[in-house]
Scaffold this motif. Sequence first.
Motif, short mmCIF file in Angstrom:
data_model
loop_
_atom_site.label_atom_id
_atom_site.label_comp_id
_atom_site.label_asym_id
_atom_site.label_seq_id
_atom_site.Cartn_x
_atom_site.Cartn_y
_atom_site.Cartn_z
N LEU A 11 -10.37 -5.22 5.40
CA LEU A 11 -11.11 -4.86 6.61
C LEU A 11 -10.72 -5.83 7.73
N VAL A 12 -10.38 -5.28 8.88
CA VAL A 12 -9.98 -6.10 10.02
C VAL A 12 -10.55 -5.48 11.28
N GLN A 13 -10.83 -6.33 12.26
CA GLN A 13 -11.35 -5.83 13.52
C GLN A 13 -10.21 -5.27 14.38
N PRO A 14 -10.53 -4.35 15.27
CA PRO A 14 -9.50 -3.86 16.20
C PRO A 14 -8.83 -5.02 16.94
N GLY A 15 -7.50 -4.91 17.05
CA GLY A 15 -6.72 -5.99 17.67
C GLY A 15 -6.24 -7.03 16.69
N GLY A 16 -6.72 -6.97 15.47
CA GLY A 16 -6.34 -7.95 14.45
C GLY A 16 -5.02 -7.62 13.78
N SER A 17 -4.68 -8.45 12.80
CA SER A 17 -3.40 -8.31 12.10
C SER A 17 -3.61 -8.36 10.59
N LEU A 18 -2.71 -7.71 9.88
CA LEU A 18 -2.63 -7.78 8.42
C LEU A 18 -1.17 -7.74 8.03
N ARG A 19 -0.85 -8.34 6.90
CA ARG A 19 0.48 -8.20 6.32
C ARG A 19 0.36 -7.63 4.92
N LEU A 20 0.94 -6.46 4.75
CA LEU A 20 0.98 -5.83 3.44
C LEU A 20 2.24 -6.25 2.69
N SER A 21 2.10 -6.38 1.39
CA SER A 21 3.23 -6.71 0.52
C SER A 21 3.41 -5.62 -0.52
N CYS A 22 4.65 -5.39 -0.88
CA CYS A 22 5.00 -4.44 -1.94
C CYS A 22 5.95 -5.17 -2.89
N ALA A 23 5.40 -5.65 -4.00
CA ALA A 23 6.19 -6.37 -4.98
C ALA A 23 6.76 -5.39 -5.99
N ALA A 24 8.06 -5.42 -6.16
CA ALA A 24 8.73 -4.44 -7.03
C ALA A 24 9.21 -5.09 -8.32
N SER A 25 9.14 -4.31 -9.38
CA SER A 25 9.75 -4.68 -10.66
C SER A 25 10.42 -3.44 -11.24
N GLY A 26 11.51 -3.66 -11.95
CA GLY A 26 12.25 -2.54 -12.52
C GLY A 26 13.29 -1.94 -11.59
N ILE A 27 13.28 -2.34 -10.34
CA ILE A 27 14.30 -1.94 -9.37
C ILE A 27 14.67 -3.16 -8.52
N ILE A 28 15.78 -3.05 -7.82
CA ILE A 28 16.20 -4.09 -6.88
C ILE A 28 16.02 -3.51 -5.49
N VAL A 29 15.06 -4.02 -4.74
CA VAL A 29 14.69 -3.37 -3.48
C VAL A 29 15.84 -3.36 -2.48
N SER A 30 16.76 -4.30 -2.61
CA SER A 30 17.84 -4.39 -1.62
C SER A 30 18.82 -3.22 -1.72
N ILE A 31 18.81 -2.47 -2.81
CA ILE A 31 19.72 -1.34 -2.92
C ILE A 31 18.99 0.00 -2.82
N TYR A 32 17.70 -0.05 -2.54
CA TYR A 32 16.89 1.14 -2.37
C TYR A 32 16.51 1.31 -0.90
N ALA A 33 16.26 2.55 -0.52
CA ALA A 33 15.58 2.81 0.74
C ALA A 33 14.10 2.60 0.49
N LYS A 96 6.96 3.05 -0.98
CA LYS A 96 7.84 3.97 -1.70
C LYS A 96 9.25 3.42 -1.75
N ALA A 97 9.87 3.62 -2.90
CA ALA A 97 11.28 3.27 -3.08
C ALA A 97 12.05 4.54 -3.40
N ASN A 98 13.20 4.70 -2.78
CA ASN A 98 14.00 5.92 -2.97
C ASN A 98 15.46 5.59 -3.19
N ARG A 99 16.05 6.25 -4.19
CA ARG A 99 17.49 6.14 -4.39
C ARG A 99 17.94 7.32 -5.22
N PHE A 100 19.01 7.95 -4.79
CA PHE A 100 19.56 9.10 -5.50
C PHE A 100 18.50 10.18 -5.74
N ALA A 101 17.75 10.47 -4.71
CA ALA A 101 16.76 11.55 -4.73
C ALA A 101 15.61 11.29 -5.70
N THR A 102 15.44 10.06 -6.15
CA THR A 102 14.32 9.69 -7.00
C THR A 102 13.37 8.79 -6.22
#
Length: 115
Positions: A11-33, A96-102
């Motif tokens: 929960l954040v007030q209008p004008g505020g900031s948040l940083r979301l994280s997406c931690a991946a396992s089982g894939i290498i994010v640098s080769i995925y969209a 979401k992670a995408n590669r080769f239509a998956t």
Amino acid sequence: QVQLVESGGGLVQPGGSLRLSCAASGIIVSIYAMGWYRQAPGKQRELVAGMTSGRGTNYADSVKGRFTISRDNAKNTVYLQMNSLKPEDTAVYYCKANRFATDYWGQGTQVTVSS
């Protein structure tokens, strides 16, 4: 087994900031969209920000200039920095992670912008 785990919502007030994280396992994010999507109650899921394997980025018009997608290859994690948040940004945010239509999806994290 591929897992995408989002965190950082809240929960954040209008004008505020948040940083979301997406931690991946089982894939290498640098080769995925990678992408961040959101779904508000009663609305369709929509793309918020995307990043290609080559670090090209694209944003929904509604968040341009306010949100930034980034990637830390060493941590195998993708981020969404959200600034100047508005009530209309309230939604469940998904990674979401995408590669080769998956596609692989995370479980989502709730972002609520309210005074």
